[in-house]
Enzyme design. Structure first.
Site, short mmCIF file in Angstrom:
data_model
loop_
_atom_site.label_atom_id
_atom_site.label_comp_id
_atom_site.label_asym_id
_atom_site.label_seq_id
_atom_site.Cartn_x
_atom_site.Cartn_y
_atom_site.Cartn_z
CG ASP A 1 -10.79 3.80 10.77
OD1 ASP A 1 -9.82 3.40 11.47
OD2 ASP A 1 -11.94 3.34 10.89
CB SER A 2 -6.05 5.90 13.53
OG SER A 2 -5.06 5.64 12.56
CG ASP B 1 -8.59 1.10 8.35
OD1 ASP B 1 -8.52 -0.13 8.22
OD2 ASP B 1 -8.24 1.71 9.39
CE LYS C 1 -6.66 -1.91 9.68
NZ LYS C 1 -7.80 -1.52 10.53
CD GLU D 1 -12.57 -1.30 13.15
OE1 GLU D 1 -13.56 -1.39 13.92
OE2 GLU D 1 -11.77 -0.36 13.19
CD GLU E 1 -6.66 -1.39 17.90
OE1 GLU E 1 -7.06 -1.41 16.72
OE2 GLU E 1 -6.51 -0.33 18.54
O1 KIV Z 1 -6.83 2.94 11.92
C1 KIV Z 1 -5.76 2.45 12.33
O2 KIV Z 1 -4.74 3.15 12.47
C2 KIV Z 1 -5.72 1.03 12.63
C3 KIV Z 1 -4.53 0.52 13.37
C4 KIV Z 1 -4.65 0.91 14.79
C5 KIV Z 1 -4.36 -0.94 13.21
O3 KIV Z 1 -6.63 0.33 12.33
#
Ligand code: KIV
Length: 285
Positions: free
Chosen positions: A57-58, A96, A126, A128, A195
Site C-alpha cells: 500500500d506504499s 496489501d 499482507k 499489519e 519493519e
Molecule cells: O507497503 C509496502 O510497501 C510495505 C513494505 C514497506 C514492506 O508494506
C-alpha cells in the site's frame, strides 16, 4: 479435462508460481528476495530475480504522492495487484490489505481478502498488526487465505505512533514487539515482515519464530529482505535510513527528459527513422 500441474492443453510447459507454503518452507534455508511492484512492466523485471513481489500500500505514497498509506483504497490495491499478476509468472504475488478494510472483524477481513484473491489472482495477502490481529490471521489461514503479517513499525498506525518511527530502540520495548511476531506465527501466518526495528531485536525474533521473518530496516539475520522498488532505484525524492540506493534513476530520467525537451523544441525529434512514409501502391509509376 484435467491438465497436469506442469502442462497446458497444448502440452507447453507452464511456469509454476512460487506459493505461500514454498516461502514458509524456506525458513532456515536461502534468503528470500522480495521487492515491491505496482505495475506490469516492473513486475516482469522483478519476476526474474525475486521470490516474492509485494503490491504494497506504499503505492499510495509512491504512485499517488500521498503523505501516508491511510487514504489507499481496496480498489487501488486490486487494480495494481491485477497489473502485477499480468506482468509476472513465477514470483509469489502478495497484495496489501489497505487501512480500514480488515480491522473491524475477522469476517470483514475475510470478505476483503477473498475479493483480493478472486479479483487479482494473487497468492497471498499482507496485513499489519501483531497480537491484536492474531485471531484474524488464524481465521483467514484456516479458510484458505495465506497471510503475511507485518509488525514493528506499521505505517497504517502512523497516527497513533506519532510518525514513521523505528521501534524497539530501547530494550524495554522489546517484549511486546517479539510477542507480536510470535502471536502471528502461532496463528498461522506463513511469513512476517519486520519493519524498522532495532537490529538485535530483529535478529532475536528471526531466530525465535518458526516462520520466515522478512526484514526492512531490521537485520541481515532475517530470513529475507524487502525494499520499496522506487526507493532502491533512487527514484524517490526522500528515502529512510534503511534504504540502499542501488542506482540513481531520478537523475537519469531528468537527463533523458531534458534531452527530449531540447530535441522537440529544436525539431531534431522525431527524426526520419521515427515517421511513417507513404506506402507505394500498384498504380504508382
Ligand atoms: O507497503 C509496502 O510497501 C510495505 C513494505 C514497506 C514492506 O508494506
Amino acid at each position: 479435462m484435467l491438465i497436469p500441474a506442469n502442462q497446458s492443453s497444448q502440452d507447453k510447459p507452464v511456469q509454476k508460481r512460487i506459493t505461500a507454503p514454498d516461502i514458509r518452507a524456506r525458513k532456515g534455508t536461502a534468503p528470500i528476495v522480495m521487492l515491491t511492484s505496482y505495475h506490469a512492466h516492473t513486475a516482469r523485471i522483478l519476476d526474474q530475480h525475486c521470490d516474492v513481489i509485494l503490491v504494497g500500500d506504499s503505492l499510495g505514497m509512491v504512485m499517488h504522492g500521498l503523505e501516508t498509506t491511510i487514504p489507499v483504497t481496496l480498489d487501488m490495491m486490486i487494480l495494481q495487484g491485477h497489473a502485477v499478476m499480468r506482468g509476472s509468472k513465477r514470483a509469489l504475488v502478495v497484495v496489501d490489505l489497505p487501512f480500514g478494510t480488515y480491522e473491524t472483524s475477522k469476517e470483514q477481513a475475510f470478505a476483503t481478502a477473498s475479493r483480493v484473491l478472486k479479483e487479482t489472482g494473487c497468492g497471498a495477502v499482507k496485513l499489519e498488526g501483531g497480537r491484536y490481529m492474531a485471531e484474524t490471521v488464524r481465521f483467514l489461514a484456516e479458510r484458505g487465505v495465506p497471510v503475511m503479517s507485518h509488525v514493528g513499525m506499521t505505517p497504517q498506525a502512523v497516527n497513533t505512533m506519532g510518525g514513521f518511527k523505528a521501534q524497539g530502540r530501547d530494550p524495554a520495548e522489546w517484549a511486546p514487539i517479539a510477542a507480536d511476531a510470535k502471536a502471528v506465527a502461532e496463528a498461522g501466518a506463513f511469513a512476517v515482515v519486520l519493519e524498522a526495528i532495532a537490529e538485535p531485536l530483529a535478529a532475536q525474533i528471526s531466530r525465535e519464530i518458526p516462520i520466515p521473518a522478512i526484514g526492512i530496516g531490521a537485520s541481515p539475520a532475517c530470513d529475507g529482505q524487502v525494499l520499496v522498488l522506487e526507493d532502491m532505484l533512487g527514484l524517490s525524492p526522500w528515502t529512510p535510513k534503511f534504504v540502499k540506493r542501488y542506482t540513481s534513476l531520478g537523475p537519469a530520467i531528468e537527463t533523458a527528459v531534458g534531452s527530449y525537451a531540447a530535441e522537440v523544441r529544436s525539431r531534431r525529434f522525431p527524426g526520419p527513422e521515427h515517421v511513417y512514409t507513404v506506402r507505394k501502391t500498384a498504380t504508382e509509376p
